[in-house]
Structures are given as structure tokens and as C-alpha cells.
Design a protein around this motif. Sequence first.
Motif, PDB file in Angstrom:
ATOM      1  N   ILE A 104       6.200  65.468 -47.508  1.00  0.00           N
ATOM      2  CA  ILE A 104       6.687  66.177 -48.690  1.00  0.00           C
ATOM      3  C   ILE A 104       5.514  66.521 -49.604  1.00  0.00           C
ATOM      4  CG2 ILE A 104       8.133  65.961 -50.754  1.00  0.00           C
ATOM      5  CD1 ILE A 104       9.944  64.091 -48.964  1.00  0.00           C
ATOM      6  N   LEU A 105       4.594  65.583 -49.794  1.00  0.00           N
ATOM      7  CA  LEU A 105       3.422  65.838 -50.641  1.00  0.00           C
ATOM      8  C   LEU A 105       2.563  66.959 -50.074  1.00  0.00           C
ATOM      9  CD1 LEU A 105       1.516  65.215 -52.997  1.00  0.00           C
ATOM     10  CD2 LEU A 105       0.530  63.392 -51.595  1.00  0.00           C
ATOM     11  N   GLU A 106       2.302  66.943 -48.777  1.00  0.00           N
ATOM     12  CA  GLU A 106       1.487  67.995 -48.164  1.00  0.00           C
ATOM     13  C   GLU A 106       2.120  69.375 -48.369  1.00  0.00           C
ATOM     14  OE1 GLU A 106      -0.471  65.339 -44.550  1.00  0.00           O
ATOM     15  OE2 GLU A 106       1.420  66.391 -44.203  1.00  0.00           O
ATOM     16  N   ALA A 107       3.433  69.452 -48.205  1.00  0.00           N
ATOM     17  CA  ALA A 107       4.136  70.724 -48.392  1.00  0.00           C
ATOM     18  C   ALA A 107       4.077  71.175 -49.850  1.00  0.00           C
ATOM     19  CB  ALA A 107       5.577  70.604 -47.930  1.00  0.00           C
ATOM     20  N   ALA A 108       4.229  70.232 -50.774  1.00  0.00           N
ATOM     21  CA  ALA A 108       4.138  70.578 -52.195  1.00  0.00           C
ATOM     22  C   ALA A 108       2.752  71.133 -52.513  1.00  0.00           C
ATOM     23  CB  ALA A 108       4.444  69.358 -53.053  1.00  0.00           C
ATOM     24  N   GLU A 109       1.722  70.490 -52.007  1.00  0.00           N
ATOM     25  CA  GLU A 109       0.358  70.978 -52.241  1.00  0.00           C
ATOM     26  C   GLU A 109       0.154  72.370 -51.633  1.00  0.00           C
ATOM     27  OE1 GLU A 109      -2.300  66.977 -52.603  1.00  0.00           O
ATOM     28  OE2 GLU A 109      -1.748  67.606 -50.577  1.00  0.00           O
ATOM     29  N   ARG A 110       0.675  72.572 -50.426  1.00  0.00           N
ATOM     30  CA  ARG A 110       0.555  73.878 -49.762  1.00  0.00           C
ATOM     31  C   ARG A 110       1.222  74.964 -50.593  1.00  0.00           C
ATOM     32  NH1 ARG A 110       4.203  75.993 -46.663  1.00  0.00           N
ATOM     33  NH2 ARG A 110       5.184  74.041 -46.025  1.00  0.00           N
ATOM     34  N   ASN A 111       2.253  74.590 -51.354  1.00  0.00           N
ATOM     35  CA  ASN A 111       2.980  75.534 -52.203  1.00  0.00           C
ATOM     36  C   ASN A 111       2.480  75.541 -53.643  1.00  0.00           C
ATOM     37  OD1 ASN A 111       5.405  76.814 -50.679  1.00  0.00           O
ATOM     38  ND2 ASN A 111       5.274  74.718 -49.930  1.00  0.00           N
ATOM     39  N   SER A 112       1.309  74.951 -53.886  1.00  0.00           N
ATOM     40  CA  SER A 112       0.672  74.921 -55.221  1.00  0.00           C
ATOM     41  C   SER A 112       1.530  74.245 -56.279  1.00  0.00           C
ATOM     42  CB  SER A 112       0.294  76.335 -55.677  1.00  0.00           C
ATOM     43  OG  SER A 112      -0.594  76.913 -54.751  1.00  0.00           O
ATOM     44  N   ILE A 113       2.276  73.224 -55.865  1.00  0.00           N
ATOM     45  CA  ILE A 113       3.089  72.442 -56.798  1.00  0.00           C
ATOM     46  C   ILE A 113       2.290  71.204 -57.172  1.00  0.00           C
ATOM     47  CG2 ILE A 113       5.216  71.101 -57.057  1.00  0.00           C
ATOM     48  CD1 ILE A 113       6.393  73.102 -54.919  1.00  0.00           C
ATOM     49  N   GLU A 114       2.123  70.984 -58.457  1.00  0.00           N
ATOM     50  CA  GLU A 114       1.379  69.812 -58.923  1.00  0.00           C
ATOM     51  C   GLU A 114       2.275  68.589 -58.788  1.00  0.00           C
ATOM     52  OE1 GLU A 114      -0.755  70.158 -62.585  1.00  0.00           O
ATOM     53  OE2 GLU A 114      -1.093  72.298 -62.241  1.00  0.00           O
ATOM     54  N   PHE A 115       1.953  67.771 -57.824  1.00  0.00           N
ATOM     55  CA  PHE A 115       2.757  66.612 -57.471  1.00  0.00           C
ATOM     56  C   PHE A 115       1.919  65.368 -57.718  1.00  0.00           C
ATOM     57  CE2 PHE A 115       5.726  64.112 -55.131  1.00  0.00           C
ATOM     58  CZ  PHE A 115       6.825  64.914 -54.839  1.00  0.00           C
ATOM     59  N   PRO A 116       2.407  64.388 -58.470  1.00  0.00           N
ATOM     60  CA  PRO A 116       1.594  63.198 -58.740  1.00  0.00           C
ATOM     61  C   PRO A 116       1.381  62.353 -57.484  1.00  0.00           C
ATOM     62  CG  PRO A 116       3.805  62.902 -59.596  1.00  0.00           C
ATOM     63  CD  PRO A 116       3.722  64.311 -59.091  1.00  0.00           C
ATOM     64  N   TYR A 117       0.162  61.883 -57.303  1.00  0.00           N
ATOM     65  CA  TYR A 117      -0.154  60.971 -56.202  1.00  0.00           C
ATOM     66  C   TYR A 117      -1.477  60.283 -56.510  1.00  0.00           C
ATOM     67  CZ  TYR A 117      -3.744  64.115 -54.465  1.00  0.00           C
ATOM     68  OH  TYR A 117      -4.873  64.880 -54.356  1.00  0.00           O
ATOM     69  N   ARG A 118      -1.747  59.199 -55.802  1.00  0.00           N
ATOM     70  CA  ARG A 118      -3.033  58.507 -55.898  1.00  0.00           C
ATOM     71  C   ARG A 118      -3.523  58.085 -54.525  1.00  0.00           C
ATOM     72  NH1 ARG A 118      -0.685  55.587 -60.473  1.00  0.00           N
ATOM     73  NH2 ARG A 118      -1.305  56.691 -62.342  1.00  0.00           N
ATOM     74  N   CYS A 119      -2.737  57.262 -53.837  1.00  0.00           N
ATOM     75  CA  CYS A 119      -3.251  56.585 -52.648  1.00  0.00           C
ATOM     76  C   CYS A 119      -2.961  57.277 -51.320  1.00  0.00           C
ATOM     77  CB  CYS A 119      -2.711  55.161 -52.586  1.00  0.00           C
ATOM     78  SG  CYS A 119      -0.952  55.080 -52.177  1.00  0.00           S
ATOM     79  N   ARG A 120      -1.888  58.063 -51.249  1.00  0.00           N
ATOM     80  CA  ARG A 120      -1.441  58.709 -50.004  1.00  0.00           C
ATOM     81  C   ARG A 120      -1.088  57.707 -48.903  1.00  0.00           C
ATOM     82  NH1 ARG A 120      -2.154  64.311 -49.485  1.00  0.00           N
ATOM     83  NH2 ARG A 120      -3.351  65.198 -51.179  1.00  0.00           N
ATOM     84  N   GLN A 121      -0.754  56.482 -49.292  1.00  0.00           N
ATOM     85  CA  GLN A 121      -0.421  55.447 -48.320  1.00  0.00           C
ATOM     86  C   GLN A 121       0.912  54.764 -48.617  1.00  0.00           C
ATOM     87  OE1 GLN A 121      -3.702  52.719 -47.973  1.00  0.00           O
ATOM     88  NE2 GLN A 121      -5.182  54.382 -47.849  1.00  0.00           N
ATOM     89  N   GLY A 122       1.634  55.212 -49.629  1.00  0.00           N
ATOM     90  CA  GLY A 122       2.910  54.596 -49.967  1.00  0.00           C
ATOM     91  C   GLY A 122       2.770  53.269 -50.675  1.00  0.00           C
ATOM     92  N   VAL A 123       1.675  53.098 -51.407  1.00  0.00           N
ATOM     93  CA  VAL A 123       1.424  51.824 -52.068  1.00  0.00           C
ATOM     94  C   VAL A 123       1.485  51.951 -53.586  1.00  0.00           C
ATOM     95  CG1 VAL A 123      -0.278  49.983 -52.387  1.00  0.00           C
ATOM     96  CG2 VAL A 123       0.000  51.032 -50.141  1.00  0.00           C
ATOM     97  N   CYS A 124       0.920  52.999 -54.137  1.00  0.00           N
ATOM     98  CA  CYS A 124       0.738  53.076 -55.599  1.00  0.00           C
ATOM     99  C   CYS A 124       2.001  53.488 -56.364  1.00  0.00           C
ATOM    100  CB  CYS A 124      -0.404  54.023 -55.934  1.00  0.00           C
ATOM    101  SG  CYS A 124      -0.009  55.779 -55.757  1.00  0.00           S
ATOM    102  N   THR A 125       2.948  54.117 -55.724  1.00  0.00           N
ATOM    103  CA  THR A 125       4.224  54.594 -56.272  1.00  0.00           C
ATOM    104  C   THR A 125       4.113  55.825 -57.177  1.00  0.00           C
ATOM    105  OG1 THR A 125       4.397  53.187 -58.253  1.00  0.00           O
ATOM    106  CG2 THR A 125       5.219  52.261 -56.159  1.00  0.00           C
ATOM    107  N   ALA A 126       2.960  56.456 -57.280  1.00  0.00           N
ATOM    108  CA  ALA A 126       2.825  57.645 -58.128  1.00  0.00           C
ATOM    109  C   ALA A 126       3.711  58.794 -57.653  1.00  0.00           C
ATOM    110  CB  ALA A 126       1.369  58.101 -58.189  1.00  0.00           C
ATOM    111  N   CYS A 127       3.922  58.907 -56.358  1.00  0.00           N
ATOM    112  CA  CYS A 127       4.669  60.029 -55.788  1.00  0.00           C
ATOM    113  C   CYS A 127       6.152  59.735 -55.574  1.00  0.00           C
ATOM    114  CB  CYS A 127       4.052  60.431 -54.449  1.00  0.00           C
ATOM    115  SG  CYS A 127       4.330  59.184 -53.167  1.00  0.00           S
ATOM    116  N   VAL A 128       6.600  58.569 -55.982  1.00  0.00           N
ATOM    117  CA  VAL A 128       7.979  58.160 -55.703  1.00  0.00           C
ATOM    118  C   VAL A 128       8.973  59.027 -56.473  1.00  0.00           C
ATOM    119  CG1 VAL A 128       9.664  56.293 -55.976  1.00  0.00           C
ATOM    120  CG2 VAL A 128       7.380  55.802 -55.131  1.00  0.00           C
TER     121      VAL A 128
END
Length: 97
Positions: A21-45
Motif C-alpha cells: 500500500i505504501l509503495e502504491a501511495a508513493e507511486r501516486n505522489s501521495i504523502e504517506f507517513p512512514y519510518r521503518c518500512r518493516q511494520g515496527v514503528c507504526t507510522a504507517c498504520v
Amino acid sequence: MTKVTIQPNNIEFDVAVGETILEAAERNSIEFPYRCRQGVCTACVCKTLSGEVSYGDRDPESLSLTMGTDPDNPQKYTYSCIGYPLTDMVLHHPFIK
């Protein structure tokens, strides 16, 4: 291809097979919160309003404790950085505009 809608701002984008979901959001120029990209930090939840997600080969029992998919817990969350939508999804994240 599946469609993801982010509420409350009704942002829609398509997610290709094998894409998170994050990769698709980035591909569509949507600013999506994230930090770790590993499912640990919860920024993208995001809270899951509808739809189903897969976390690939990650252990489903360990994920159920952190992601709110336990049947005794009615809250459901999606970790967008590691989540592959199985169906069209509606998610809620108040900071995505």
C-alpha cells in the motif's frame, strides 16, 4: 489490481499485484507517513474500515498481536508499509491529505 481509499479525505489509488500500500501511495505522489518500512514503528498504520490485507510470508500469529487482527479484539489495523491488499480496501488515517 486493487483500489485503496483513505478516509476521511477520500483519497483513492490503485495497488498493483506485488506492491505494498505504501509503495502504491508513493507511486501516486501521495504523502504517506512512514519510518521503518518493516511494520515496527507504526507510522504507517491505518484503521481498516473494510477489505483484507496480506503480510506475505510473515508469521500471522505474531502479527495478530500487534496488528489488532485477534478475534477477541474488534479493532483492525493495517500496516501499510508491509501490507499487500487482497481486496479493495477502505482505510482511515487522519494525516493523509
